[in-house]
Scaffold this active site. Structure first.
Site, mmCIF file in Angstrom:
data_model
loop_
_atom_site.group_PDB
_atom_site.id
_atom_site.type_symbol
_atom_site.label_atom_id
_atom_site.label_comp_id
_atom_site.label_asym_id
_atom_site.label_seq_id
_atom_site.Cartn_x
_atom_site.Cartn_y
_atom_site.Cartn_z
ATOM 1 C CE1 TYR A 191 -29.762 5.125 50.470
ATOM 2 C CE2 TYR A 191 -29.848 3.433 48.781
ATOM 3 C CZ TYR A 191 -30.170 4.700 49.219
ATOM 4 O OH TYR A 191 -30.897 5.537 48.415
ATOM 5 C CE LYS B 214 -21.672 18.725 46.447
ATOM 6 N NZ LYS B 214 -21.889 19.662 45.353
ATOM 7 C CG ASP C 224 -23.451 19.159 42.528
ATOM 8 O OD1 ASP C 224 -22.420 18.561 42.181
ATOM 9 O OD2 ASP C 224 -23.430 20.198 43.225
ATOM 10 C CG ASP D 273 -31.437 4.096 45.140
ATOM 11 O OD1 ASP D 273 -32.038 3.643 44.143
ATOM 12 O OD2 ASP D 273 -31.992 4.242 46.250
ATOM 13 C CG ASP E 259 -34.882 5.269 39.965
ATOM 14 O OD1 ASP E 259 -34.265 4.190 40.104
ATOM 15 O OD2 ASP E 259 -36.047 5.447 40.382
HETATM 16 MG MG MG Z 1 -33.801 2.689 43.604
#
Ligand code: MG
Ligand code: NAI
Length: 328
Positions: free
Chosen positions: A118, A164, A197, A221, A225
């Site tokens: 990001y 990871k 994962d 991020d 959610d």
């Molecule tokens: Mg988000």
């Protein structure tokens, strides 16, 4: 004390209106100054984050943010970096009365907020595109320490790092090393790690094994959610971006254009976000009062459609306000 308020786009405006109703009732002597940012600002001024808004954020230390739309990367992702709010704290707590997958769940995702993919280093090369993932030892140790300190402060027992490092050996490698190093300073708090994962599978099958999760920006991020979904969805998921000098408070959700304008957005996430702001400013009792009013309203069956009810945003907020006024 001034708070910079940026309602933004879509339901950002709707949930901010509802939240201001509650904040104004508290009469804390905070001054709220409203500024624009987001898709609409981009249309109006040619800049999604107008200079005036950025300067207001820089002049003050606390920002209350609703949601941006398609310009989110240029608004909120940029603001987090500009103001060096390096820790994104995203609690996933099952509220009383909310029918959800995991009643009683109470975990918190601590997401690194300033680097990773990001960072925005993306380039086009003829028919391909390249994104650069930046992970530094400094930011990784800083976020790991933040996660352990949060665990200590909140009396939490365990910190789990998600990465990871088997595939992204260098970038996730640095992050993993940083977490392991910091963990050695906190002997009273259990530390473990999973690959991201597998962690997603564990989170869906048995999230009670998690307490504090610490991870890099993009994984955080996505996973936040997911954790919101475990306790009732984005309508109730708050967050705080914390740095040494600044703090930005925003719900986990975005502009939700699919329901914007219908007046049915759940303002709980935004109101809980305001509670995180109040706590940050030392108004602990007020934050508790608002949370109690929220939980009592929801527990009495009065909810917005995302939680199975039929109340509109405004009516729900008014019910919360009523409970707040009734409180001793
Ligand atoms: Mg988000
Ligand atoms: P979203 O988080 O806006 O919505 C995802 C789903 O959850 C939608 O079905 C929405 O209706 C529902 N939802 C979200 N908040 C809700 C609430 N308070 N009450 C009831 N339902 C709620 O994510 P989406 O749809 O992927 O993105 C929409 C826009 O928002 C995009 O333009 C995106 O770029 C932007 N966005 C901005 C963010 C920010 O400003 N921090 C974060 C995420 C997305």
């Amino acid at each position: 004390m001034k708070v910079v308020v940026i309602p933004g786009d879509g339901i950002g405006k709707e949930v901010m209106d509802a939240t201001m109703l509650i904040l104004n009732e508290l009469d804390l002597g905070l001054q709220y100054e409203f500024y624009e940012a987001g898709d609409q600002a981009l249309q109006k001024y040619g800049k999604a984050l107008p200079d005036e808004t950025l300067e207001a954020c820089r002049r003050n230390s606390v920002v209350l943010f609703g949601a941006a739309g398609e310009s989110a990367a240029d608004v909120i992702v940029r603001l987090r970096q500009e103001l060096e709010t390096y820790a994104n704290v995203r609690p996933a707590r099952a509220l009383r009365g909310v029918k959800c997958l995991y009643p009683g769940l109470d975990l918190v995702v601590v997401r690194e907020n300033t680097e990773c993919l990001y960072k925005g280093f993306e380039f086009e090369l003829e028919d391909s595109a390249v994104a650069i993932r930046v992970i530094t030892r400094k930011a990784s140790e800083r976020i790991a320490r933040f996660a352990f300190e949060l665990a200590k402060k909140e009396g939490r027992k365990k910190v789990t790092a998600l990465h990871k490092a088997n595939v992204m050996k260098k970038t996730c490698g640095i992050f993993r090393e940083a977490c392991r190093k910091v963990a050695r300073d906190y002997s009273g708090i259990e530390f473990n790690e999973y690959y991201i994962d597998a962690a997603c599978m564990f989170l869906v099958m048995n999230p009670y094994r998690f307490d504090v999760i610490v991870t890099t920006n993009m994984f955080g991020d996505i996973v936040s959610d997911l954790t919101a979904g475990l306790v009732g969805g984005l309508g109730i998921a708050p967050s705080a971006n914390i740095g040494d000098k600044y703090a930005i408070f925003e719900p986990v959700h975005g502009a939700a254009f699919d329901i914007a304008g219908k007046g049915i957005a759940n303002p709980t996430a935004m109101i809980l976000t305001a509670c995180m702001m109040l706590q940050h400013l030392g108004y602990t009792e007020e934050a508790k009062k608002v949370k109690k009013a929220l939980e009592e309203t929801i527990a009495s069956g009065k909810t917005t459609p995302d939680l199975g009810g039929n109340l509109k945003t405004k009516y729900f907020a008014n019910e919360v306000l009523k409970k707040l006024k009734e409180a001793p």
